[in-house]
Design an enzyme around this catalytic site. Structure first.
Site, PDB file in Angstrom:
ATOM      1  N   GLU A 397      34.425  44.705  47.562  1.00 37.51           N
ATOM      2  CA  GLU A 397      35.666  45.218  46.990  1.00 37.51           C
ATOM      3  C   GLU A 397      35.629  44.904  45.503  1.00 37.51           C
ATOM      4  O   GLU A 397      35.681  43.738  45.110  1.00 37.51           O
ATOM      5  CB  GLU A 397      36.880  44.568  47.660  1.00 37.51           C
ATOM      6  CG  GLU A 397      38.196  45.197  47.225  1.00 37.51           C
ATOM      7  CD  GLU A 397      39.397  44.575  47.919  1.00 37.51           C
ATOM      8  OE1 GLU A 397      40.052  45.272  48.723  1.00 37.51           O
ATOM      9  OE2 GLU A 397      39.686  43.396  47.660  1.00 37.51           O
ATOM     10  N   ALA A 605      41.767  39.027  36.926  1.00 36.34           N
ATOM     11  CA  ALA A 605      40.354  39.106  37.293  1.00 36.34           C
ATOM     12  C   ALA A 605      40.251  39.038  38.806  1.00 36.34           C
ATOM     13  O   ALA A 605      41.184  38.616  39.487  1.00 36.34           O
ATOM     14  CB  ALA A 605      39.552  37.981  36.653  1.00 36.34           C
ATOM     15  N   LYS A 606      39.121  39.451  39.331  1.00 33.30           N
ATOM     16  CA  LYS A 606      38.986  39.597  40.776  1.00 33.30           C
ATOM     17  C   LYS A 606      38.814  38.268  41.488  1.00 33.30           C
ATOM     18  O   LYS A 606      39.508  37.970  42.440  1.00 33.30           O
ATOM     19  CB  LYS A 606      37.789  40.513  41.080  1.00 33.30           C
ATOM     20  CG  LYS A 606      37.588  40.808  42.568  1.00 33.30           C
ATOM     21  CD  LYS A 606      38.719  41.626  43.139  1.00 33.30           C
ATOM     22  CE  LYS A 606      38.480  42.045  44.572  1.00 33.30           C
ATOM     23  NZ  LYS A 606      39.655  42.725  45.130  1.00 33.30           N
ATOM     24  N   SER A 607      37.844  37.501  41.060  1.00 32.01           N
ATOM     25  CA  SER A 607      37.470  36.284  41.782  1.00 32.01           C
ATOM     26  C   SER A 607      37.945  35.080  41.000  1.00 32.01           C
ATOM     27  O   SER A 607      37.368  34.729  39.972  1.00 32.01           O
ATOM     28  CB  SER A 607      35.947  36.241  41.963  1.00 32.01           C
ATOM     29  OG  SER A 607      35.561  35.136  42.738  1.00 32.01           O
TER      30      SER A 607
END
EC number: 2.6.1.16
Length: 611
Positions: A397, A605-607
């Site tokens: 993802e 941000a994603k992570s």
């Protein structure tokens, strides 16, 4: 959070590093930079903004051609986004060049010590203490200097370091923060995430806590900080680079919304039998004696995963007749009730690298709890450290807003609720045959929902173009769904979207209802429909513009709202999955019509690998 890449081999380092950084820009896009060595010199270029801005700078200020380099894309945690604060960072004499992901918790004390010793600092970052420490404790041997400095650093971090005294070498360290070695043909790679490497290699090794990896032209050497040799247990990556392709879609977010029927099907594969659920990952846990020792279940997660956890709580409490508490990861470590061997703690994270959730897991284990991780990354830190792991199998993802992560996490929580109920013969045992039957049909129902709602939602999104506020209301599981829908609209469309329990509106927040304000009224739970209708009437009496989301055939709702969105009717426990689809689509189309980058929302941000 931020993204790190590195390369050493025979090819052009800067082109490979730029390509890898492009695949990591979901981890941070406040600034980007790289350092390239041609053995004689190491040059640095960095720029505020995204990878495209760095590429534009390199057109104006070309960097030397070299076969060794490191790169970074930043999400700011210490210091504003700026060229000065961008990585790579170095000491004043530029002896050591560092890219860093994570937090150095004791950087203030280290910085004060170094200033007292005469070192000069030019940035607002915690990272800058690292090259200065390396310069201060320089032994004349690159690896030995790194080994001397790493124990001084407190926190979670991943580092890639170069030295002007040894410009043919990169040293990498991972401490509670992901960093992966990629093995190629006479070349080696570094990356914070597998996604950056799949065009080059599928053979990887995640660097573990207490290890340093030394990459040089003659090969890769992994050893512990105290000098013991480590034989890397290499892994072959199952994902393919096509999994990371946007294909025919304009954005990753839309692609990942559309992929949900397929990913839910993959999550269910091999786990549903005709009359039961099988989770072999939990075989050692799933004994009646084990489960009967648990007096409470704690579910811990952040953001969208937290909302999935609330759905899991409501289902498990009904099925198991056990108290279930859901906690936000960042709060759990510091504010939790009694924890001991009688608590089963379930931690949820798509990436398996969420720092707050890892801290919560550590706290649970320190108190003797049994732990289950639900994650999409079976080789993540979360998966490695939990007692048991259930993977969602949702594929990568890449859009920052979580969509298929949410629906597959709920799917796993439903499977877990069933298998726990079966094992202890819980009060929800009679519900299981119907739930299994409906789970088998779930991918088709999600597909049907996409077909029914996508065009209509696209049209409704036009209404949001000039709006600054929007409200979502619901009762029971619909209220949980409203929370997730509001989060999506906040992060993607930058709307001031709020979720309210329908019955609570008259206890204060009704004051926010003004003529024409958009309200999305969720009504998918039959046993709560009459009460929801009463709440909608109260809002309509204040001239709100109400969009109802309900199941096919519900004419009562359609008669009192301004517009209605119909979705298929499924088991009540599955409705938060099916009904999430139109809300995800609404956020997507509202974001695009308002002109925003839906894959990379500002400030996100994603992570999230820092606390």
């Amino acid at each position: 959070m931020s993204g790190i890449v590195g390369y050493i081999g025979k090819s052009s380092a800067h082109s490979i590093i730029l390509d890898c950084l492009t695949h990591l820009d979901y981890r941070g896009y406040d600034s980007a930079g790289l350092a390239i060595s041609n053995i004689k010199t190491i040059e640095i270029r960095k720029e505020k903004g995204r990878i495209e801005d760095l590429k534009a700078l390199l057109e104006i200020e070309p960097i030397n051609i070299g076969n060794i380099g490191i790169g970074h894309t930043r999400w700011a945690s210490h210091g504003i986004p700026s060229v000065a604060n961008a990585h790579p960072l170095c000491d004043v004499e530029e002896k050591y060049i560092v890219v860093h992901n994570g937090i150095i918790e004791n950087y203030r004390a280290l910085k004060n010590m170094l200033i007292h010793e005469g070192h000069t600092f030019t940035t607002e970052t915690d990272t800058e203490v690292i090259p200065n420490l390396l310069a201060h404790f320089d032994t004349g041997d690159f690896a030995e200097t790194v080994k001397k400095v790493v124990p001084l650093l407190k926190g979670s971090f991943a580092l890639a370091i170069m030295s002007k005294s040894q410009p043919d070498t990169i040293i990498a360290i991972s401490q509670e923060n992901p960093l992966i070695i990629g093995y190629g043909e006479n070349e080696a790679f570094l990356s914070s995430d597998i996604s950056a490497l799949l065009s080059y290699t599928k053979e990887i090794y995640p660097i573990k806590n207490g290890e340093i990896a030394i990459l040089h032209s003659t090969g890769i050497n992994v050893q512990t900080v105290d000098g013991k040799e480590v034989k890397p247990d290499k892994i072959i990556v199952e994902w393919d680079k096509d999994d990371f392709s946007m294909k025919e879609y304009d954005h990753y977010m839309l692609k990942e919304i559309i992929e949900q029927p397929k990913e839910i099907k993959k999550t269910l594969e091999g786990r549903l039998t005709e009359n039961s659920v099988e989770l072999p990952e939990l075989n050692k846990l799933l004994t009646q004696e084990n489960l009967q020792s648990f007096k409470k279940i704690d579910i811990v997660a952040s953001g969208t995963a937290y909302h999935a956890g609330i759905v899991g709580k409501k289902v498990m409490e009904t099925m198991l007749n056990l108290p279930v508490e859901v906690s936000i990861s960042s709060e759990f470590r510091y504010e939790h009730g009694p924890l001991n061997e009688h608590n089963l703690v379930i931690v949820i994270s798509q990436s398996g690298e969420t720092a707050d959730t890892l801290s919560a897991l550590k706290e649970a284990k320190a108190n003797g709890c049994q732990t289950i991780a639900i994650t999409n990354r079976k080789r993540s830190n979360l998966a490695r450290k939990a007692d048991y792991t259930i993977c969602t199998n949702a594929g990568p993802e890449l859009a920052v807003p979580a969509t298929k992560a949410y629906t597959t996490q709920i799917t796993v929580l439903l499977l877990l609720a069933i298998v726990l109920t079966e094992t202890i013969n819980g009060p929800g045992i009679e519900r299981i045959p119907e739930m299994i039957k409906e789970l088998e049909q779930l991918p088709d129902e999600v597909e049907k929902t996409l077909i029914m709602t996508q065009d209509a939602i696209d049209q409704f999104a036009q209404v949001t173009e000039d709006q600054e506020s929007l409200f979502l209301i619901g009762r029971g599981l619909d209220y949980v769904l409203a929370l997730e829908g509001a989060l999506k609209l906040q992060e993607v469309a930058y709307l001031h979207a709020d979720a309210y329990a329908s019955g609570e509106m008259k206890h204060g927040t009704m004051a926010l209802i003004t003529p024409g304000v958009p309200v999305i009224a969720l009504s998918t739970q039959k046993h709560l429909r009459d009460k929801t209708i009463s709440n909608i009437r109260e809002i309509k009496a204040r001239d709100a513009f109400v969009i109802g989301v309900t199941t096919v055939g519900d004419d009562d709702i359609s008669e009192i709202v301004d517009e209605v969105m119909y979705i298929p009717e499924v088991h009540p426990f599955l409705m938060p999955i099916v009904a999430a689809i139109p809300l995800q689509l609404l956020a997507y189309y509202a974001g695009t019509v308002r002109g925003f980058d839906v894959d990379r929302p500002r400030n996100l941000a994603k992570s999230l690998t820092v606390e």
